[in-house]
Design a protein around this motif. Sequence first.
Motif, PDB file in Angstrom:
ATOM      1  N   LEU A 104      40.803  51.276  46.023  1.00 29.56           N
ATOM      2  CA  LEU A 104      41.368  49.951  45.786  1.00 29.56           C
ATOM      3  C   LEU A 104      40.696  49.342  44.563  1.00 29.56           C
ATOM      4  N   MET A 105      41.500  49.028  43.549  1.00 19.28           N
ATOM      5  CA  MET A 105      40.979  48.582  42.260  1.00 19.28           C
ATOM      6  C   MET A 105      41.620  47.257  41.866  1.00 19.28           C
ATOM      7  N   HIS A 106      40.853  46.188  41.961  1.00 19.80           N
ATOM      8  CA  HIS A 106      41.314  44.863  41.538  1.00 19.80           C
ATOM      9  C   HIS A 106      40.904  44.649  40.096  1.00 19.80           C
ATOM     10  N   ALA A 107      41.845  44.285  39.235  1.00 17.97           N
ATOM     11  CA  ALA A 107      41.585  44.204  37.803  1.00 17.97           C
ATOM     12  C   ALA A 107      40.605  43.108  37.426  1.00 17.97           C
ATOM     13  N   GLY A 108      40.640  41.969  38.122  1.00 14.49           N
ATOM     14  CA  GLY A 108      39.862  40.842  37.636  1.00 14.49           C
ATOM     15  C   GLY A 108      40.329  40.453  36.245  1.00 14.49           C
ATOM     16  N   ARG A 109      39.417  40.425  35.284  1.00 14.62           N
ATOM     17  CA  ARG A 109      39.767  40.013  33.923  1.00 14.62           C
ATOM     18  C   ARG A 109      40.524  41.094  33.152  1.00 14.62           C
ATOM     19  N   ASN A 110      40.529  42.329  33.655  1.00 16.42           N
ATOM     20  CA  ASN A 110      41.097  43.455  32.918  1.00 16.42           C
ATOM     21  C   ASN A 110      42.611  43.560  33.079  1.00 16.42           C
TER      22      ASN A 110
END
Length: 369
Positions: A104-110
Amino acid sequence: MPNHETSPLLTPYTLGSLELPNRIAMAPMTRYRGDEDGVPLPIVADYYAQRAGAGLIVSEGIWPSFSGQSGWRIPGLVTEDQVRGWRRVTDAVHAAGGRIAAQLMHAGRNTHPDSRIDGGHPLAPSPVPQPLPVRTRYGKADPLVPAEMTGEDIRTAVADHARAARNAIRAGFDLVELHGANSYLIHQFLADNTNLRTDAYGGSGRTRFAVEAVRAVVAEIGAERTAIRLSPGNSQFGMAEADPAPVYRSLLAELDPLGLAYLHLTEAAGSGYRALADLRPRWSGTLIGNVGENGEATTKGAAEEVLRSGRADLVSFGRAFISNPDLPHRFATGAPVAPPESKEHFYSQGPEGYTDYPAASGALLTAAR
């Protein structure tokens, strides 16, 4: 017959209820093979099934919420269509005898509005943009200053990880790995220059978001199916951690008692921090090590040294799995390891440079659709 005594990589390993035939993990690698609705394309099932000889496959980063989508045509685990799409992938891997974790990969600022289905503005711990252009559906774009996450935003992100973890299990994944590395949201909370907060999630509390997200996933699917990936000192995408040791020692002190399935720990080249040597004694469970971050691709010899030294129980390989779908077989038989070809197709949508790499025998393991 291969001689399993010749390499510690080829010895079996018990990971909770999973019996792994070897200690070779496939590291997560973004490949952009989703459709415009974030559903994995049919060839994704072929790709992972071809690599089912790995002791454990860790999927590419999958977004847990629309606000966490990092790139256009990166798959998610939010909608029912996405869950069904990933079920086709996990069924194919299991039919080929493999085991697979969802990352599970949450981008945040990316991310960027043109990278997301919902067109939303990026959120992050602090309003600090990444320094590099971002990929969008229209090509590269300048990064935006993210909005600082409110308390409600943080609670929502924690809940989104738990919900996506449940969707991952419904989709047939064996395990769930939270992406706390490589400059994505959890890492943004941990790092010096991306977390400038003065509330309970900043300063000495910079580990709090990671702990809350992990605990929420544990409450949803159980500790035995929950894992996390960390990359202390990793400078990718403008991250800065002047002294990673105290932060990550503190984080592991909170996570280790939870009894997670594993810790996936990368040691970034050039960081100066020997993460595996420092943190291995502080982790009582299974540890997957990665020593190819920001440097040369991991070799068989380098991985064997990590295992023999006791710094990890398994070793993950990334780039080697791109062009060698049968990597464990090659290690076992002494077949040559093919170098990756041009990066031209790393992030395209077709089978070229994805499912068209042959096994050592010269035959495709699974026909591309």
